[in-house]
Write a protein that holds these residues in place. Structure first.
Motif, short mmCIF file in Angstrom:
data_model
loop_
_atom_site.label_atom_id
_atom_site.label_comp_id
_atom_site.label_asym_id
_atom_site.label_seq_id
_atom_site.Cartn_x
_atom_site.Cartn_y
_atom_site.Cartn_z
N THR A 101 0.84 -1.20 0.00
CA THR A 101 0.00 0.00 0.00
C THR A 101 0.87 1.25 0.00
N VAL A 102 1.95 1.21 0.79
CA VAL A 102 2.88 2.34 0.82
C VAL A 102 3.53 2.54 -0.55
N GLN A 103 3.95 1.44 -1.16
CA GLN A 103 4.57 1.53 -2.49
C GLN A 103 3.61 2.09 -3.53
N ALA A 104 2.34 1.69 -3.43
CA ALA A 104 1.34 2.18 -4.38
C ALA A 104 1.16 3.69 -4.22
N MET A 105 1.17 4.17 -2.97
CA MET A 105 1.05 5.61 -2.75
C MET A 105 2.26 6.34 -3.34
N LEU A 106 3.46 5.82 -3.07
CA LEU A 106 4.67 6.46 -3.59
C LEU A 106 4.70 6.48 -5.11
N ALA A 107 4.20 5.39 -5.71
CA ALA A 107 4.22 5.27 -7.18
C ALA A 107 3.44 6.39 -7.86
N ASN A 108 2.47 6.97 -7.14
CA ASN A 108 1.67 8.06 -7.71
C ASN A 108 2.44 9.38 -7.77
N HIS A 109 3.58 9.44 -7.06
CA HIS A 109 4.29 10.72 -6.94
C HIS A 109 5.77 10.64 -7.29
N LEU A 110 6.33 9.44 -7.32
CA LEU A 110 7.76 9.29 -7.56
C LEU A 110 8.03 8.67 -8.92
N PRO A 111 9.21 8.92 -9.48
CA PRO A 111 9.57 8.25 -10.74
C PRO A 111 9.68 6.75 -10.55
N SER A 112 9.45 6.00 -11.63
CA SER A 112 9.56 4.55 -11.58
C SER A 112 11.02 4.14 -11.44
N GLN A 113 11.25 2.86 -11.14
CA GLN A 113 12.62 2.37 -11.02
C GLN A 113 13.37 2.52 -12.34
N ASP A 114 12.67 2.30 -13.46
CA ASP A 114 13.31 2.46 -14.76
C ASP A 114 13.73 3.91 -14.98
N GLU A 115 12.87 4.84 -14.58
CA GLU A 115 13.21 6.26 -14.73
C GLU A 115 14.38 6.64 -13.83
N LEU A 116 14.42 6.04 -12.64
CA LEU A 116 15.55 6.27 -11.74
C LEU A 116 16.84 5.74 -12.35
N ASN A 117 16.75 4.59 -13.03
CA ASN A 117 17.93 4.02 -13.68
C ASN A 117 18.43 4.90 -14.82
N VAL A 118 17.49 5.51 -15.56
CA VAL A 118 17.88 6.45 -16.62
C VAL A 118 18.62 7.63 -16.01
N LYS A 119 18.08 8.16 -14.91
CA LYS A 119 18.72 9.29 -14.24
C LYS A 119 20.12 8.92 -13.76
N GLN A 120 20.25 7.74 -13.16
CA GLN A 120 21.55 7.28 -12.67
C GLN A 120 22.53 7.11 -13.83
N ALA A 121 22.03 6.56 -14.94
CA ALA A 121 22.90 6.37 -16.11
C ALA A 121 23.40 7.71 -16.65
N MET A 122 22.51 8.70 -16.69
CA MET A 122 22.92 10.03 -17.17
C MET A 122 23.99 10.63 -16.26
N GLU A 123 23.89 10.36 -14.96
CA GLU A 123 24.92 10.84 -14.03
C GLU A 123 26.24 10.13 -14.27
N PHE A 124 26.17 8.84 -14.57
CA PHE A 124 27.39 8.09 -14.90
C PHE A 124 28.05 8.67 -16.15
N ILE A 125 27.23 9.03 -17.14
CA ILE A 125 27.78 9.60 -18.37
C ILE A 125 28.48 10.92 -18.07
N GLN A 126 27.89 11.73 -17.18
CA GLN A 126 28.50 13.01 -16.81
C GLN A 126 29.89 12.81 -16.20
N THR A 127 30.05 11.71 -15.47
CA THR A 127 31.35 11.43 -14.83
C THR A 127 32.20 10.47 -15.67
N GLN A 128 31.78 10.26 -16.93
CA GLN A 128 32.52 9.45 -17.91
C GLN A 128 32.65 7.99 -17.48
N GLU A 129 31.69 7.50 -16.71
CA GLU A 129 31.65 6.08 -16.33
C GLU A 129 30.71 5.37 -17.32
#
Length: 284
Positions: A101-129
């Motif tokens: 139930t908590v996860q369902a509430m958060l899902a309405n307001h937070l990015p998905s895990q896939d979107e978080l992975n995209v964000k993390q990947a973009m940060e890795f690219i910025q640091t040339q990893e």
């Protein structure tokens, strides 16, 4: 060690923590030792905060110790969960809750895990990893990988990790609206590689090999030349033609060159993985 994503709320920090919701959502968990349901939820919420890796901050408020703060929020039941975004409460739950139930509430307001992975990947690219970024991006569902910005990010990682053939396929299919200066820079890098990867020496070896396709020595020389300019798929393909019919071709030199190239590419390279499977099927 205390997680940066989890804080204990008190009178000194609760205002800065709430102000932090202007950048990152804050989930406040109101609990007390007298409420078993509220204490049992704490370990699960902590684990959830770690899984989200900073997508939200978990703020734990002990209502017995911080009665003044709890009264300001008008908490009537325990446990109570309140989600703050941009300094304002946007959602909440009261009474005993399961984690789903908590996860369902958060899902309405937070990015998905896939979107978080995209964000993390973009940060890795910025640091040339680029290798770490590529691993995250290639694990995304196909729907996300077809988005222009993600496709361009994958192409950049492929160029920087010298997977030029795969990069060329992607760059040839980048939507027009994403063909910006970053795209043009990657195309320029690819063109420079293609020029160096097709030297007169390699062209001569190619002509000689085409005239004598059964010559294992020429095949080995051409494959090593390809490998030196990162044309590894072509190198492995030529060596495999001989290796697949004779594991001891050229007194074992073909196999040695094949294994050396696989080792140089590493365990995570998709081309290397493909040819390793071929070799294992032959051996076993």
């Amino acid at each position: 060690m205390q997680s940066p994503f989890i804080v204990e709320l008190n009178e000194q920090n609760f205002r800065p923590v709430l102000e932090g919701s202007m950048q990152t959502p804050v989930l406040i968990h109101f609990w007390a030792s007298m409420s078993e349901a509220s204490t049992q939820l704490i370990p699960q919420l902590k684990e959830l905060a770690q899984q989200y890796s900073g997508a939200f901050t978990l703020a734990l408020l002990n209502c017995e110790q911080e009665q003044m703060i709890a009264s300001q929020f008008g908490v009537q039941t325990l446990p109570t969960l309140a989600l703050f975004v941009n300094g304002q409460p946007v959602d909440g739950l009261g009474g005993p809750q399961d984690l789903q139930t908590v996860q369902a509430m958060l899902a309405n307001h937070l990015p998905s895990q896939d979107e978080l992975n995209v964000k993390q990947a973009m940060e890795f690219i910025q640091t040339q990893e680029y290798g770490q970024a590529l691993t995250l991006l290639q694990a995304l569902p196909d729907e996300l990988k077809q988005k222009g910005d993600v496709k361009l990010a994958i192409a950049e990682c492929l160029v920087e990790t010298q997977n030029f053939e795969q990069a060329k396929v992607l760059l040839d299919n980048i939507p027009l609206e994403y063909q910006d200066s970053r795209y043009k820079g990657l195309v320029a890098k690819l063109e420079l590689h293609e020029q160096s990867a097709n030297s007169p020496e390699i062209q001569l070896l190619e002509q000689q090999f085409q005239a004598d396709l059964t010559n294992a020595k020429l095949a080995a020389d051409l494959a090593l030349s390809y490998h030196q300019v990162n044309r590894d798929q072509e190198a492995l393909d030529i060596l495999w033609r001989f290796l697949s019919t004779d594991l001891n071709s050229l007194d074992g030199e073909i196999k040695k060159h094949f294994m050396d190239i696989l080792a140089a590419l590493g365990q995570t390279n998709p081309i290397a993985s493909q040819y390793r499977r071929k070799l294992y099927s032959l051996l076993y």
